[in-house]
Design an enzyme around this catalytic site. Sequence first.
Site, mmCIF file in Angstrom:
data_model
loop_
_atom_site.group_PDB
_atom_site.id
_atom_site.type_symbol
_atom_site.label_atom_id
_atom_site.label_comp_id
_atom_site.label_asym_id
_atom_site.label_seq_id
_atom_site.Cartn_x
_atom_site.Cartn_y
_atom_site.Cartn_z
ATOM 1 N N HIS A 1 -2.937 7.054 -5.196
ATOM 2 C CA HIS A 1 -2.328 5.757 -5.155
ATOM 3 C C HIS A 1 -3.717 5.163 -4.604
ATOM 4 C CE1 HIS A 1 -0.301 2.068 -3.392
ATOM 5 N NE2 HIS A 1 0.586 2.292 -4.405
ATOM 6 N N GLU B 1 -2.399 -0.042 -11.629
ATOM 7 C CA GLU B 1 -2.081 -0.960 -10.457
ATOM 8 C C GLU B 1 -3.471 -1.570 -10.183
ATOM 9 O OE1 GLU B 1 1.745 0.030 -8.051
ATOM 10 O OE2 GLU B 1 0.057 1.199 -7.365
HETATM 11 O O1 G3P Z 1 3.109 1.425 -5.518
HETATM 12 C C1 G3P Z 1 3.303 0.203 -5.744
HETATM 13 C C2 G3P Z 1 2.682 -0.602 -5.151
HETATM 14 O O2 G3P Z 1 1.121 -0.698 -4.778
HETATM 15 C C3 G3P Z 1 2.761 -2.341 -5.678
HETATM 16 O O3 G3P Z 1 2.973 -2.787 -4.148
HETATM 17 O O4 G3P Z 1 3.695 -4.449 -2.906
HETATM 18 O O5 G3P Z 1 2.407 -5.034 -4.894
HETATM 19 O O6 G3P Z 1 4.582 -4.280 -5.098
HETATM 20 P P1 G3P Z 1 3.700 -4.238 -4.195
#
Ligand code: G3P
Length: 214
Positions: A89, A137
């Site tokens: 992550h 992400e």
């Molecule tokens: O693992 C999910 C994450 O990193 C996304 O976070 O708060 O942007 O939904 P968020």
Amino acid sequence: MIIVNFKTYREATGSNAVRLAEICEQVAKKTGAGITVAAQAADVRSVADFVSIPVFAQHIDAVDYGAHTGATLAEALHEAGASGSLINHSEQRLELRQVDACVKKLKSLGMTSVACAANDEEGMNIARFGPDYIAVEPPELIGGAVSVSTAKPELISNSVKKIRCNVLVGAGIKNGNDVAIAKKLGARGILVASGIVKAASPERALTELAEAMK
Ligand code: G3P
């Protein structure tokens, strides 16, 4: 698939983690959506004892049984009830060789591996290790107000096109429209944290995402 990452938010720690997992389970039952929660290592057992939806860990270290003080051992999480884990992550990065070792370890334990990547290039590099899912992400959008679906739809379609693996996407996802765009562009699911954990009504927020995922 929707993975709700509890991170280390107060609203999703200890007894709050169990409460939030129960809400996630209720939404999964009500909507029929596949919802998984990713709890802190210390909460995996209590959450897994309480709910029947899948419980993942948020991280494992690339170590085996032995002298590794402070490490997070996949075998221990498995025994505690985790059926999978996030790895690499953005908030808990690993070296590539460690990602490889972690994917192998999870596979050997029969656990689902969700390897995170900051972009499509990194996703392609990691896909050769054969994880079950690659979660793309963009770090700069994590925890923010603008979602990956709105800010970088091309990242989703490029990732789906280039990465030979089931692709999940996450960062800033808050509403059904974000999910609908991700789904339309070929993502198999989403990762979400603040949009649910910090919502005034996590149940309402998650229901909206789950309905859009159907
Ligand atoms: O693992 C999910 C994450 O990193 C996304 O976070 O708060 O942007 O939904 P968020």
